[in-house]
Scaffold this motif. Structure first.
Motif, PDB file in Angstrom:
ATOM      1  N   PHE A 131       0.846  -1.191   0.000  1.00 35.33           N
ATOM      2  CA  PHE A 131       0.000   0.000   0.000  1.00 35.33           C
ATOM      3  C   PHE A 131       0.883   1.243   0.000  1.00 35.33           C
ATOM      4  N   TYR A 132       1.301   1.617  -1.216  1.00 37.89           N
ATOM      5  CA  TYR A 132       2.203   2.756  -1.355  1.00 37.89           C
ATOM      6  C   TYR A 132       1.848   3.483  -2.641  1.00 37.89           C
ATOM      7  N   SER A 133       1.316   4.695  -2.522  1.00 39.86           N
ATOM      8  CA  SER A 133       0.725   5.393  -3.662  1.00 39.86           C
ATOM      9  C   SER A 133       1.698   5.648  -4.817  1.00 39.86           C
ATOM     10  N   PRO A 134       2.962   6.060  -4.584  1.00 40.59           N
ATOM     11  CA  PRO A 134       3.839   6.247  -5.746  1.00 40.59           C
ATOM     12  C   PRO A 134       4.057   4.973  -6.550  1.00 40.59           C
ATOM     13  N   PHE A 135       4.186   3.832  -5.873  1.00 43.73           N
ATOM     14  CA  PHE A 135       4.365   2.566  -6.588  1.00 43.73           C
ATOM     15  C   PHE A 135       3.088   2.169  -7.318  1.00 43.73           C
ATOM     16  N   MET A 136       1.956   2.524  -6.743  1.00 41.57           N
ATOM     17  CA  MET A 136       0.666   2.283  -7.380  1.00 41.57           C
ATOM     18  C   MET A 136       0.595   3.040  -8.710  1.00 41.57           C
ATOM     19  N   TYR A 137       0.975   4.311  -8.682  1.00 43.06           N
ATOM     20  CA  TYR A 137       1.000   5.092  -9.918  1.00 43.06           C
ATOM     21  C   TYR A 137       1.979   4.496 -10.925  1.00 43.06           C
ATOM     22  N   GLN A 138       3.197   4.177 -10.501  1.00 44.12           N
ATOM     23  CA  GLN A 138       4.234   3.691 -11.420  1.00 44.12           C
ATOM     24  C   GLN A 138       3.801   2.391 -12.095  1.00 44.12           C
ATOM     25  N   TYR A 139       3.161   1.524 -11.344  1.00 46.14           N
ATOM     26  CA  TYR A 139       2.637   0.263 -11.888  1.00 46.14           C
ATOM     27  C   TYR A 139       1.581   0.544 -12.962  1.00 46.14           C
ATOM     28  N   TYR A 140       0.626   1.417 -12.634  1.00 44.34           N
ATOM     29  CA  TYR A 140      -0.448   1.735 -13.576  1.00 44.34           C
ATOM     30  C   TYR A 140       0.098   2.407 -14.827  1.00 44.34           C
ATOM     31  N   ASN A 141       1.085   3.254 -14.669  1.00 45.14           N
ATOM     32  CA  ASN A 141       1.700   3.915 -15.810  1.00 45.14           C
ATOM     33  C   ASN A 141       2.273   2.898 -16.792  1.00 45.14           C
ATOM     34  N   LYS A 142       2.849   1.822 -16.291  1.00 43.82           N
ATOM     35  CA  LYS A 142       3.372   0.765 -17.175  1.00 43.82           C
ATOM     36  C   LYS A 142       2.229   0.052 -17.887  1.00 43.82           C
ATOM     37  N   MET A 143       1.100  -0.138 -17.217  1.00 39.84           N
ATOM     38  CA  MET A 143      -0.056  -0.754 -17.869  1.00 39.84           C
ATOM     39  C   MET A 143      -0.493   0.089 -19.067  1.00 39.84           C
ATOM     40  N   GLN A 144      -0.589   1.397 -18.875  1.00 37.78           N
ATOM     41  CA  GLN A 144      -0.999   2.284 -19.959  1.00 37.78           C
ATOM     42  C   GLN A 144       0.038   2.333 -21.079  1.00 37.78           C
ATOM     43  N   THR A 145       1.301   2.364 -20.702  1.00 38.46           N
ATOM     44  CA  THR A 145       2.379   2.547 -21.678  1.00 38.46           C
ATOM     45  C   THR A 145       2.561   1.329 -22.572  1.00 38.46           C
ATOM     46  N   TYR A 146       2.433   0.134 -22.005  1.00 37.40           N
ATOM     47  CA  TYR A 146       2.784  -1.090 -22.735  1.00 37.40           C
ATOM     48  C   TYR A 146       1.592  -1.938 -23.159  1.00 37.40           C
ATOM     49  N   CYS A 147       0.357  -1.527 -22.833  1.00 41.56           N
ATOM     50  CA  CYS A 147      -0.783  -2.439 -23.015  1.00 41.56           C
ATOM     51  C   CYS A 147      -1.035  -2.827 -24.470  1.00 41.56           C
ATOM     52  N   LEU A 148      -0.603  -2.012 -25.434  1.00 38.65           N
ATOM     53  CA  LEU A 148      -0.704  -2.380 -26.852  1.00 38.65           C
ATOM     54  C   LEU A 148       0.668  -2.481 -27.496  1.00 38.65           C
ATOM     55  N   GLY A 149       1.702  -2.533 -26.680  1.00 32.03           N
ATOM     56  CA  GLY A 149       3.053  -2.505 -27.203  1.00 32.03           C
ATOM     57  C   GLY A 149       3.666  -3.871 -27.394  1.00 32.03           C
ATOM     58  N   ASN A 150       4.943  -3.986 -27.100  1.00 34.89           N
ATOM     59  CA  ASN A 150       5.675  -5.230 -27.284  1.00 34.89           C
ATOM     60  C   ASN A 150       5.587  -6.072 -26.014  1.00 34.89           C
ATOM     61  N   PHE A 151       5.057  -7.272 -26.135  1.00 35.94           N
ATOM     62  CA  PHE A 151       4.829  -8.076 -24.938  1.00 35.94           C
ATOM     63  C   PHE A 151       6.139  -8.502 -24.276  1.00 35.94           C
ATOM     64  N   ARG A 152       7.168  -8.747 -25.052  1.00 35.12           N
ATOM     65  CA  ARG A 152       8.458  -9.104 -24.452  1.00 35.12           C
ATOM     66  C   ARG A 152       8.984  -7.960 -23.589  1.00 35.12           C
ATOM     67  N   GLU A 153       8.910  -6.733 -24.128  1.00 37.53           N
ATOM     68  CA  GLU A 153       9.397  -5.587 -23.359  1.00 37.53           C
ATOM     69  C   GLU A 153       8.468  -5.255 -22.198  1.00 37.53           C
ATOM     70  N   PHE A 154       7.198  -5.506 -22.363  1.00 42.65           N
ATOM     71  CA  PHE A 154       6.224  -5.368 -21.269  1.00 42.65           C
ATOM     72  C   PHE A 154       6.626  -6.307 -20.128  1.00 42.65           C
ATOM     73  N   THR A 155       6.895  -7.558 -20.472  1.00 41.97           N
ATOM     74  CA  THR A 155       7.320  -8.529 -19.468  1.00 41.97           C
ATOM     75  C   THR A 155       8.625  -8.092 -18.808  1.00 41.97           C
ATOM     76  N   ARG A 156       9.532  -7.600 -19.625  1.00 42.03           N
ATOM     77  CA  ARG A 156      10.835  -7.183 -19.101  1.00 42.03           C
ATOM     78  C   ARG A 156      10.687  -6.054 -18.075  1.00 42.03           C
ATOM     79  N   VAL A 157       9.871  -5.053 -18.402  1.00 44.93           N
ATOM     80  CA  VAL A 157       9.763  -3.899 -17.523  1.00 44.93           C
ATOM     81  C   VAL A 157       8.988  -4.213 -16.249  1.00 44.93           C
ATOM     82  N   MET A 158       8.072  -5.192 -16.318  1.00 44.01           N
ATOM     83  CA  MET A 158       7.283  -5.505 -15.134  1.00 44.01           C
ATOM     84  C   MET A 158       8.105  -6.202 -14.049  1.00 44.01           C
TER      85      MET A 158
END
Length: 489
Positions: A131-158
């Protein structure tokens, strides 16, 4: 991932859907698309889509989602603990605000919102655990950034996401004290599927490659790699030997198990966007060609989504109304399709009640996520769906938004004064397929007619300008929310 093996009724192919006299491009197909690829649409958006070809429509949805910039970062997005003035109060407030922001994004961003939420149930974390709001934002930002992108790089960044490193114990995974948790879920849930193409030894070796992300400058700051806690010894991963680190692991995984990953991800996309039922024919004719497209595109997701969403298979009549709405679907689709008012107060209520019905945003039940479809429905959650819609409509009626309900009926019926016709078009607007019997429409018509004497309908006196019309339409809308057909998309 468990696969439903019952035979599928949908025998249509991945060939592009070309409208014809016997298979026309119509309102139900457009609504089907908006319900699956987003959270419903207004009547104006449906009309606009009908003016396009199916190919143009899908290209617009996918390309528009890809072009949409991520939601702007809040000022606290990269705070460490020491940056807060009053940590307990502010962290709670920021997390609350970000959940609201996420809800407002998801309900309005069509395919980008839908996919961001989809991947939150794939690369799962739980705010309840971290329960930490900055990490919550950072996680969601990756969802938005990679959701239609490259799945390998999505996996890598997660795998190096701060929230994920804490949630699946990567922060504790060191050369002296290895933790297998993330390596196991990386294979089992995120890329390959349970027991599919990996061994316990592969998990052990992968966990060694994942070591080193064990330090931050202070609690709440970015977690960074430290070679002092990294296991730099030789590791054998999927038959490849070397002193592998994190990036090496992801590269080897996708090089050596690419076919399995592509099939697993395409099956998951299919089950979510088309149907939870998959048989051998679907696997051979739909999943495997989609997986080949994913491989051919070097794991870029957009070509796969376009191929699936433009297909005869996606638009087949047998694909309509076969997926049970999630709690978020129930309310978000309803709001969008009826063009109804909401604000942050209501969004907070939507998120709260969806949580009561089993879908708490940012908090799936465990690392495997919500299992969806039939798991959404039981005696308590079904009545909860009804009550949520009823409470929402009562709120609108009590707060000066009752005219919106009549506006919807007027728009759909072209301001008709025929209660049977009004009922039919309003019901059909909210359900994927027409009701089973004419008697079902008759019952709904009686609900709309309310206590107005029959002679006012017979002689054409009654119309949607009557003072009782908002109440009458509200009763119909509540009745629709209780229909079995309303629970499907």
């Amino acid at each position: 991932m468990e696969t439903t093996t019952q035979p599928s009724c949908n025998t249509a192919t991945l060939s592009p859907y070309i409208p014809s006299g016997s298979n026309p491009w119509n309102v139900s197909k457009v609504q089907h698309t908006f319900r699956r690829l987003g959270f419903g649409a207004t009547t104006m958006e449906v009309d606009d889509a009908l003016a396009l070809t199916p190919e143009q429509f899908i290209d617009g949805l996918v390309d528009g989602a890809m072009a949409l910039p991520p939601t702007a970062a809040p000022f606290w997005s990269n705070y460490a603990i020491s940056d807060f003035g009053d940590y307990e109060t502010e962290n709670n407030q920021y997390a609350f605000e970000w959940r609201l922001q996420s809800g407002n994004d998801i309900i309005s961003e069509k395919l980008r919102g839908r996919l961001a939420f989809f991947w939150m149930n794939h690369f799962v974390t739980e705010v309840e655990a971290v329960f930490y709001s900055p990490f919550m934002y950072q996680y969601y930002n990756k969802m938005q950034t990679y959701c239609l992108g490259n799945f390998r790089e999505f996996t890598r960044v997660m795998g190096t996401d701060n929230m994920m490193l804490l949630y699946l114990n990567g922060f504790e995974n060191t050369s002296n004290n290895p933790n297998e948790n993330y390596a196991r879920e990386l294979f089992e849930l995120f890329t390959l599927g349970e027991g599919n193409g990996y061994t316990q030894q592969d998990i052990l070796e992968a966990s060694r490659a994942l070591t080193g992300y064990n330090h931050w400058a202070e609690p709440g700051a970015d977690i960074y790699f430290d070679s002092a806690t990294f296991d730099d010894g030789l590791k054998t991963i999927f038959g490849q030997e070397g002193a592998w680190g994190y990036d090496d692991l992801i590269t080897i995984l996708f090089e050596q198990r690419g076919n399995l990953i592509a099939n697993y991800i395409c099956e998951k996309l299919y089950k979510f966007f088309v149907s939870p039922s998959i048989d051998a024919v679907i696997t051979q004719n739909i999943i495997e060609p989609l997986a080949q497209t994913l491989l051919n595109s070097d794991f870029n997701l957009a070509p796969v989504l376009k191929q699936l969403f433009k297909s005869e298979h996606f638009f087949d009549e047998r694909a309509l109304g076969v997926v049970i709405k999630s709690p978020i679907d129930v309310i978000f689709n309803y709001v969008n399709e009826a063009s109804l008012f909401y604000d942050d107060t209501l969004m907070d209520a939507f998120i709260y009640y969806a949580g009561l019905m089993g879908q708490e945003m940012y908090d799936p039940p465990d690392v495997s996520g919500w299992q969806r479809d039939e798991t959404w429905i039981n005696s308590s959650t079904l009545s909860g769906r009804w009550q949520l819609i009823e409470l929402y409509i009562d709120y609108l009626m009590a707060n000066g938004y009752d005219a919106l309900l009549v506006d919807l009926a007027r728009e759909l019926s072209n301001d008709s004064n025929d209660p049977a016709f009004i009922t039919e078009v309003v019901v059909n607007h909210f359900v994927s397929k027409e009701l089973h019997t004419l008697a079902d429409y008759d019952i709904a018509t009686d609900v709309l007619k309310w206590e107005v004497p029959q002679n006012y309908y017979d002689n054409g006196t009654w119309n949607l300008n009557w003072s009782s019309a908002p109440l009458q339409v509200s009763l119909l809308l509540k009745h629709i929310a209780r229909m079995p057909e309303f629970q499907l998309k």
